[in-house]
Design a protein around this motif. Structure first.
Motif, PDB file in Angstrom:
ATOM      1  N   PHE A  33      -8.554  -7.808   1.045  1.00  0.00           N
ATOM      2  CA  PHE A  33      -7.499  -6.809   1.064  1.00  0.00           C
ATOM      3  C   PHE A  33      -7.767  -5.727   0.029  1.00  0.00           C
ATOM      4  CE2 PHE A  33      -5.064  -9.675   3.623  1.00  0.00           C
ATOM      5  CZ  PHE A  33      -5.284 -10.938   3.104  1.00  0.00           C
ATOM      6  N   TYR A  35      -5.606  -2.907  -2.387  1.00  0.00           N
ATOM      7  CA  TYR A  35      -4.292  -2.559  -2.924  1.00  0.00           C
ATOM      8  C   TYR A  35      -4.385  -1.274  -3.747  1.00  0.00           C
ATOM      9  CZ  TYR A  35      -2.544  -7.290  -1.928  1.00  0.00           C
ATOM     10  OH  TYR A  35      -2.142  -8.455  -1.313  1.00  0.00           O
TER      11      TYR A  35
ATOM     12  N   SER B  32       2.465 -20.429  -1.116  1.00  0.00           N
ATOM     13  CA  SER B  32       1.768 -20.609  -2.385  1.00  0.00           C
ATOM     14  C   SER B  32       2.286 -19.508  -3.303  1.00  0.00           C
ATOM     15  CB  SER B  32       0.261 -20.484  -2.212  1.00  0.00           C
ATOM     16  OG  SER B  32      -0.238 -21.553  -1.434  1.00  0.00           O
ATOM     17  N   PHE B  34       2.328 -17.598  -7.251  1.00  0.00           N
ATOM     18  CA  PHE B  34       1.495 -17.301  -8.404  1.00  0.00           C
ATOM     19  C   PHE B  34       2.274 -16.406  -9.381  1.00  0.00           C
ATOM     20  CE2 PHE B  34      -2.401 -18.556  -6.166  1.00  0.00           C
ATOM     21  CZ  PHE B  34      -2.020 -18.416  -4.857  1.00  0.00           C
ATOM     22  N   LYS B  49      -0.351 -21.232 -10.881  1.00  0.00           N
ATOM     23  CA  LYS B  49      -0.196 -21.196  -9.433  1.00  0.00           C
ATOM     24  C   LYS B  49       0.448 -22.482  -8.936  1.00  0.00           C
ATOM     25  CE  LYS B  49      -4.864 -22.984  -8.750  1.00  0.00           C
ATOM     26  NZ  LYS B  49      -6.208 -22.730  -8.208  1.00  0.00           N
ATOM     27  N   ILE B  94       1.968 -16.114  -1.211  1.00  0.00           N
ATOM     28  CA  ILE B  94       1.074 -16.119  -0.051  1.00  0.00           C
ATOM     29  C   ILE B  94       1.587 -17.185   0.889  1.00  0.00           C
ATOM     30  CG2 ILE B  94      -1.255 -16.546   0.810  1.00  0.00           C
ATOM     31  CD1 ILE B  94      -2.334 -15.709  -1.892  1.00  0.00           C
ATOM     32  N   ALA B  95       1.759 -16.828   2.143  1.00  0.00           N
ATOM     33  CA  ALA B  95       2.290 -17.764   3.125  1.00  0.00           C
ATOM     34  C   ALA B  95       1.146 -18.461   3.833  1.00  0.00           C
ATOM     35  CB  ALA B  95       3.163 -17.033   4.134  1.00  0.00           C
ATOM     36  N   SER B  96       1.014 -19.758   3.611  1.00  0.00           N
ATOM     37  CA  SER B  96      -0.001 -20.541   4.311  1.00  0.00           C
ATOM     38  C   SER B  96       0.333 -20.588   5.789  1.00  0.00           C
ATOM     39  CB  SER B  96      -0.032 -21.963   3.759  1.00  0.00           C
ATOM     40  OG  SER B  96      -0.212 -21.969   2.366  1.00  0.00           O
ATOM     41  N   SER B  99      -0.162 -14.598   7.455  1.00  0.00           N
ATOM     42  CA  SER B  99      -1.217 -13.600   7.370  1.00  0.00           C
ATOM     43  C   SER B  99      -2.102 -13.787   6.149  1.00  0.00           C
ATOM     44  CB  SER B  99      -0.588 -12.208   7.318  1.00  0.00           C
ATOM     45  OG  SER B  99       0.203 -12.090   6.134  1.00  0.00           O
ATOM     46  N   TYR B 100      -1.694 -14.656   5.218  1.00  0.00           N
ATOM     47  CA  TYR B 100      -2.425 -14.896   3.972  1.00  0.00           C
ATOM     48  C   TYR B 100      -2.489 -13.652   3.092  1.00  0.00           C
ATOM     49  CZ  TYR B 100      -3.878 -19.380   5.865  1.00  0.00           C
ATOM     50  OH  TYR B 100      -3.877 -20.649   6.389  1.00  0.00           O
ATOM     51  N   ILE B 101      -1.629 -12.708   3.322  1.00  0.00           N
ATOM     52  CA  ILE B 101      -1.621 -11.501   2.500  1.00  0.00           C
ATOM     53  C   ILE B 101      -0.833 -11.769   1.232  1.00  0.00           C
ATOM     54  CG2 ILE B 101      -0.853  -9.108   2.349  1.00  0.00           C
ATOM     55  CD1 ILE B 101      -1.182  -8.914   5.367  1.00  0.00           C
ATOM     56  N   PRO B 102      -1.419 -11.562   0.054  1.00  0.00           N
ATOM     57  CA  PRO B 102      -0.652 -11.686  -1.187  1.00  0.00           C
ATOM     58  C   PRO B 102       0.409 -10.593  -1.268  1.00  0.00           C
ATOM     59  CG  PRO B 102      -3.016 -11.791  -1.602  1.00  0.00           C
ATOM     60  CD  PRO B 102      -2.835 -11.309  -0.196  1.00  0.00           C
ATOM     61  N   THR B 103       1.657 -11.011  -1.412  1.00  0.00           N
ATOM     62  CA  THR B 103       2.763 -10.062  -1.530  1.00  0.00           C
ATOM     63  C   THR B 103       3.286 -10.088  -2.957  1.00  0.00           C
ATOM     64  OG1 THR B 103       3.369 -10.364   0.788  1.00  0.00           O
ATOM     65  CG2 THR B 103       5.046  -9.434  -0.668  1.00  0.00           C
ATOM     66  N   PHE B 104       3.366  -8.915  -3.561  1.00  0.00           N
ATOM     67  CA  PHE B 104       3.740  -8.791  -4.964  1.00  0.00           C
ATOM     68  C   PHE B 104       5.209  -8.462  -5.133  1.00  0.00           C
ATOM     69  CE2 PHE B 104      -0.058  -8.678  -7.675  1.00  0.00           C
ATOM     70  CZ  PHE B 104      -1.027  -8.826  -6.701  1.00  0.00           C
TER      71      PHE B 104
END
Lengths: 114, 114
Positions: A33, A35, B32, B34, B49, B94-96, B99-104
């Motif tokens: 990705f 950012y 997951s 973090f 984590k 991150i949703a297993s 989409s596995y996209i890290p959301t901040f």
């Protein structure tokens, strides 16, 4: 784990020019990705870099402005095109291992457009 | 879909007092979670984590966080703040299986007074 090498670490560019940022990972990863972190802000997802196909862009980001390449599972580039001072930000590359759902980040590219 | 809410944009504490940085999340899949720290003009550093093992997670520099599914929370704590803890803190989900996209989250600025 994954080690990400992101280049350049910083740059000062003239408006109207383009900058290509490189992201190299030391292992094969499925998810990669890009950012943007504007001054004083959180990280905003630009796009998902897909191996061998066009990137998937988030709302507000377009391919003409932020073309992305991902020729293989360990490398990607982000280009910031036709830059303006509003593009001054930190740009970060991130990868996620689907096996353990852990995210890793590059050190970022600090871009200043003058 | 997934999202992260950091409830405080700024937290101010005195050195030696406890730190609490609050984070709530929503996720359609098993998350997951973090916490990252970003010192001024530095890159992101992983503090700790949670990836579906023990709900109480210990991280670096004396930080810990507890995953509470019933409250959809993942608050970060430290018993005694140090001046060097002053930084920006980001909660990330991150949703297993998604989409596995890290959301901040938007970030919480921790201010430590002497």
């Amino acid at each position: 784990s994954a080690v990400i090498s992101q280049k350049p670490s910083r740059d000062i560019c003239q408006r109207g020019t383009s900058l290509t940022i490189q992201c190299q990972v030391d292992s094969q990863v499925t998810m990669m990705f890009w950012y943007r972190q504007q001054p004083g802000q959180s990280l905003t997802l630009i796009a998902t870099a897909n191996q061998g196909s066009e990137a998937t862009y988030e709302s507000g980001f377009v391919i003409d402005k932020f073309p992305i390449s991902r020729p293989n599972l360990t490398f990607s580039t982000l280009t910031v095109s036709n830059m303006s001072p509003e593009d001054s930000s930190i740009y970060l590359c991130s990868v996620v291992h689907s096996m353990n759902t852990e995210a890793f980040f590059g050190q970022g590219t600090r871009l200043t457009v003058v | 879909a997934q999202s992260v809410t950091q409830l405080d944009s700024h937290v101010s504490v005195s050195e030696g007092t406890p730190v609490l940085l609050r984070c709530n999340y929503s996720s359609s899949y098993s998350p997951s979670l973090f916490w990252y720290v970003q010192h001024p003009n530095k890159g992101l550093q992983l503090l700790l984590k949670y990836t579906s093992a023990a709900t109480l997670v210990k991280g670096i520099n004396g930080f810990e966080a507890e995953f509470k599914k019933s409250e959809t929370s993942f608050h970060l704590t430290k018993p005694s703040a140090h001046m060097s803890d002053a930084a920006e803190y980001f909660c990330v989900v991150i949703a297993s299986g998604g989409s596995y996209i890290p959301t901040f989250g938007r970030g919480t600025s921790l201010i430590v007074h002497p």
